[in-house]
Write a protein that holds these residues in place. Structure first.
Motif, mmCIF file in Angstrom:
data_model
loop_
_atom_site.group_PDB
_atom_site.id
_atom_site.type_symbol
_atom_site.label_atom_id
_atom_site.label_comp_id
_atom_site.label_asym_id
_atom_site.label_seq_id
_atom_site.Cartn_x
_atom_site.Cartn_y
_atom_site.Cartn_z
ATOM 1 N N GLY A 1 0.803 -1.215 0.000
ATOM 2 C CA GLY A 1 0.000 0.000 0.000
ATOM 3 C C GLY A 1 0.838 1.268 0.000
ATOM 4 O O GLY A 1 0.750 2.087 -0.906
ATOM 5 N N CYS A 2 1.700 1.402 1.015
ATOM 6 C CA CYS A 2 2.474 2.642 1.181
ATOM 7 C C CYS A 2 3.938 2.498 0.813
ATOM 8 O O CYS A 2 4.667 3.488 0.798
ATOM 9 N N VAL B 1 -5.861 -0.243 8.309
ATOM 10 C CA VAL B 1 -6.815 0.653 8.956
ATOM 11 C C VAL B 1 -7.435 1.587 7.926
ATOM 12 O O VAL B 1 -8.659 1.798 7.898
ATOM 13 N N GLU B 2 -6.611 2.157 7.037
ATOM 14 C CA GLU B 2 -7.111 3.056 6.006
ATOM 15 C C GLU B 2 -8.010 2.316 5.021
ATOM 16 O O GLU B 2 -9.038 2.845 4.576
ATOM 17 N N ASP B 3 -7.639 1.086 4.682
ATOM 18 C CA ASP B 3 -8.434 0.283 3.765
ATOM 19 C C ASP B 3 -9.821 0.018 4.345
ATOM 20 O O ASP B 3 -10.834 0.125 3.643
ATOM 21 N N ARG B 4 -9.880 -0.301 5.632
ATOM 22 C CA ARG B 4 -11.170 -0.558 6.270
ATOM 23 C C ARG B 4 -11.997 0.718 6.370
ATOM 24 O O ARG B 4 -13.225 0.683 6.224
ATOM 25 N N ARG B 5 -11.338 1.845 6.613
ATOM 26 C CA ARG B 5 -12.050 3.120 6.667
ATOM 27 C C ARG B 5 -12.694 3.423 5.317
ATOM 28 O O ARG B 5 -13.858 3.841 5.239
ATOM 29 N N MET B 6 -11.952 3.184 4.238
ATOM 30 C CA MET B 6 -12.474 3.439 2.896
ATOM 31 C C MET B 6 -13.633 2.494 2.573
ATOM 32 O O MET B 6 -14.600 2.887 1.920
ATOM 33 N N GLN B 7 -13.533 1.251 3.036
ATOM 34 C CA GLN B 7 -14.622 0.310 2.794
ATOM 35 C C GLN B 7 -15.902 0.748 3.502
ATOM 36 O O GLN B 7 -16.996 0.664 2.933
ATOM 37 N N SER C 1 -1.114 0.293 9.271
ATOM 38 C CA SER C 1 -1.675 1.604 8.921
ATOM 39 C C SER C 1 -2.509 1.529 7.649
ATOM 40 O O SER C 1 -3.603 2.104 7.569
ATOM 41 N N CYS C 2 -2.005 0.815 6.643
ATOM 42 C CA CYS C 2 -2.740 0.709 5.390
ATOM 43 C C CYS C 2 -4.002 -0.135 5.550
ATOM 44 O O CYS C 2 -5.005 0.123 4.889
ATOM 45 N N HIS D 1 -16.710 3.757 4.192
ATOM 46 C CA HIS D 1 -17.190 4.916 3.455
ATOM 47 C C HIS D 1 -17.943 4.477 2.194
ATOM 48 O O HIS D 1 -18.998 5.031 1.858
#
Length: 272
Positions: A157-158, A184-190, A181-182, A192
């Protein structure tokens, strides 16, 4: 057109009529080839013994209308010790299934892969290491030649360097490991995307999900070791490392099945 010769290993077959077989071969000269073995289903015929899966033969073939025909077969290697150990034989059949599945993508590396496949079968036959460790080495080499080798050193991811505290999951769609970290961000985007899809009431607004597998530091280390040190199979390992190698092998098998788009049937013999 004139006959031609191949040095090839049988990686699959199916019946043709009452007496013949169509063999799937991987050759050092041409990669994946399919040819007719006439009389291969008749007991006691010379070609019947040569047509068994995992036999290596020197073949003479004649051009046919749709499939070429094997007119002569001289056995070079049959891995008898492998056939005496049903568990290791299951791994050999898995290697054959992988070769039949992905062999068309190995035409340019045919000679290299043919030699590697034969050597991998010899190592299993001679019990030169734990079966799962040897299998993991084979899988990673195959994926490397296909251009699918998983990313194990950097987050997909990063692109940050991975470490024990940072690893999270293996993402089969992206082909490597995501850091914490990626993830967590992936789950946040899902979340959304789910919220937007619910608000719009559009079926096509669903998630573009991908298969992810949790990975522990020990399993990650086993995969990294396999990726960078394929000769390690000669070393004695502890029970915990052995379990990590087996888990790493199964993770990569899931990744391979994802790339193939189907289940590898030989794995049913290994995972019993």
């Amino acid at each position: 057109m004139p006959n031609y010769s191949l040095t090839a290993i049988n990686v699959g077959s199916f019946a043709l009529g009452e007496a013949d077989r169509i063999l799937t071969l991987f050759s050092a000269e041409r990669g994946l080839v399919r040819a007719v073995a006439k009389g291969a289903r008749k007991p006691g015929t010379k070609i019947a013994g040569r047509a068994d899966v995992l036999n290596v033969n020197k073949l003479m073939l004649a051009r046919g209308r749709s499939l070429d025909i094997i007119v002569q077969a001289e056995q070079i290697e049959s891995f008898p010790k492998l056939r005496q150990d049903l568990f290791r034989l299951a791994y050999g059949l898995y290697y054959a299934e992988l070769t039949a599945q992905f062999g068309e993508g190995l035409e340019e590396e045919a000679e290299i892969f043919f030699g590697y496949l034969c050597q991998a079968l010899r190592l299993q036959a001679e019990a030169k290491g734990e079966p799962a460790i040897l299998c993991l080495d084979f899988e990673l080499k195959l994926l490397e030649l296909l251009g699918y080798k998983p990313e194990l050193d950097f987050c997909v991811g990063c692109r940050r360097v991975l470490s024990n505290p940072s690893i999270a999951v293996f993402d089969h769609e992206l082909g490597g490991i995501l850091c914490q970290s990626c993830l967590v961000e992936d789950r946040r985007m899902q979340r959304h995307q789910v919220a937007e899809a619910s608000a719009d009431y559009r079926p096509e607004a669903g998630l573009s999900s991908s298969l992810k597998t949790h990975i522990t530091p020990l399993v990650w280390q086993a995969l990294v070791s396999a990726s960078h040190d394929p000769e390690r199979h000669n070393a004695q390992v502890s029970a915990s490392i052995s379990r990590a190698n087996t888990a790493g092998c199964r993770l990569i098998q899931t990744y391979i099945e994802h790339k193939a788009g189907r289940r590898m049937k030989a794995l049913d013999l290994i995972k019993v």
